[in-house]
Design a protein around this motif. Sequence first.
Motif, short mmCIF file in Angstrom:
data_model
loop_
_atom_site.label_atom_id
_atom_site.label_comp_id
_atom_site.label_asym_id
_atom_site.label_seq_id
_atom_site.Cartn_x
_atom_site.Cartn_y
_atom_site.Cartn_z
N ARG A 106 0.81 -1.21 0.00
CA ARG A 106 0.00 0.00 0.00
C ARG A 106 0.85 1.26 0.00
NH1 ARG A 106 -2.86 -3.43 3.45
NH2 ARG A 106 -5.03 -3.81 2.90
N THR A 107 2.02 1.17 0.59
CA THR A 107 2.86 2.37 0.68
C THR A 107 3.41 2.76 -0.69
OG1 THR A 107 4.87 1.14 1.17
CG2 THR A 107 3.48 1.77 3.03
N LYS A 108 3.57 1.77 -1.56
CA LYS A 108 4.12 2.03 -2.90
C LYS A 108 3.07 1.95 -3.99
CE LYS A 108 8.66 0.15 -1.66
NZ LYS A 108 9.69 -0.89 -1.96
N ASN A 109 1.84 1.58 -3.62
CA ASN A 109 0.78 1.36 -4.61
C ASN A 109 1.22 0.37 -5.68
OD1 ASN A 109 -1.37 2.77 -3.59
ND2 ASN A 109 -0.89 4.66 -4.66
N THR A 110 1.72 -0.75 -5.23
CA THR A 110 2.14 -1.80 -6.17
C THR A 110 1.46 -3.13 -5.81
OG1 THR A 110 4.07 -2.38 -4.83
CG2 THR A 110 4.40 -0.77 -6.59
N VAL A 111 1.21 -3.92 -6.84
CA VAL A 111 0.78 -5.30 -6.68
C VAL A 111 1.89 -6.16 -7.26
CG1 VAL A 111 -0.91 -7.05 -7.30
CG2 VAL A 111 -1.66 -4.71 -6.79
N ASN A 112 2.43 -7.03 -6.44
CA ASN A 112 3.62 -7.79 -6.81
C ASN A 112 3.29 -9.25 -7.09
OD1 ASN A 112 5.23 -5.44 -6.24
ND2 ASN A 112 4.97 -5.92 -4.08
N LEU A 113 4.07 -9.83 -7.96
CA LEU A 113 3.92 -11.24 -8.26
C LEU A 113 5.27 -11.91 -8.05
CD1 LEU A 113 1.89 -13.38 -9.33
CD2 LEU A 113 2.92 -13.03 -11.59
N GLN A 114 5.40 -12.63 -6.96
CA GLN A 114 6.62 -13.38 -6.67
C GLN A 114 6.52 -14.72 -7.37
OE1 GLN A 114 7.61 -13.78 -2.50
NE2 GLN A 114 9.00 -15.48 -2.90
N MET A 115 7.49 -14.99 -8.22
CA MET A 115 7.46 -16.21 -9.02
C MET A 115 8.64 -17.08 -8.62
SD MET A 115 6.42 -14.60 -12.72
CE MET A 115 8.01 -13.82 -12.95
N ASN A 116 8.34 -18.25 -8.13
CA ASN A 116 9.37 -19.20 -7.67
C ASN A 116 9.36 -20.45 -8.53
OD1 ASN A 116 9.96 -17.49 -5.36
ND2 ASN A 116 8.08 -18.29 -4.44
N MET A 117 10.43 -21.19 -8.45
CA MET A 117 10.55 -22.46 -9.19
C MET A 117 10.14 -22.28 -10.65
SD MET A 117 9.24 -25.16 -6.32
CE MET A 117 7.71 -24.28 -5.95
N LEU A 118 10.69 -21.28 -11.28
CA LEU A 118 10.29 -20.96 -12.65
C LEU A 118 10.67 -22.05 -13.63
CD1 LEU A 118 11.09 -17.17 -12.54
CD2 LEU A 118 8.89 -18.16 -13.16
#
Length: 123
Positions: free
Chosen positions: A73-85
């Motif tokens: 919320r502080t950065k107004n970002t929605v993140n997608l952490q992608m593992n085991m690509l």
Amino acid sequence: QVQLVESGGGLVQPGGSLTLSCRTSFAVDLFAVGWFRQAPGKEREAIACLSRFGESLYQSPSVQGRFIISRDRTKNTVNLQMNMLKPEDTATYYCGSDLDTYHCYQDLEFDHWGQGTQVTVSS
């Protein structure tokens, strides 16, 4: 006006991790925001969505257990952490949203999109 800007893409080896970020022009806890991807020659695929209320929905079975959607919320970002690509995760990744969508569901589509960020998984 809805503006979405993706970042964080790049080249990663199989088994590696990458975190994508979608910066929004609005407060990220006001509307649903989703991540999609499109590989060459394939249709756009919904991957994960985060509702206004913080509920996550992973629309693609292929990413469940490997990808995590979250917001800052502080950065107004929605993140997608992608593992085991995997090599099959190679695609252009887009985030989308609307100013009248609050919940996530399986066949959700949006009217507003970012420019996309390329993810390539290759050794």
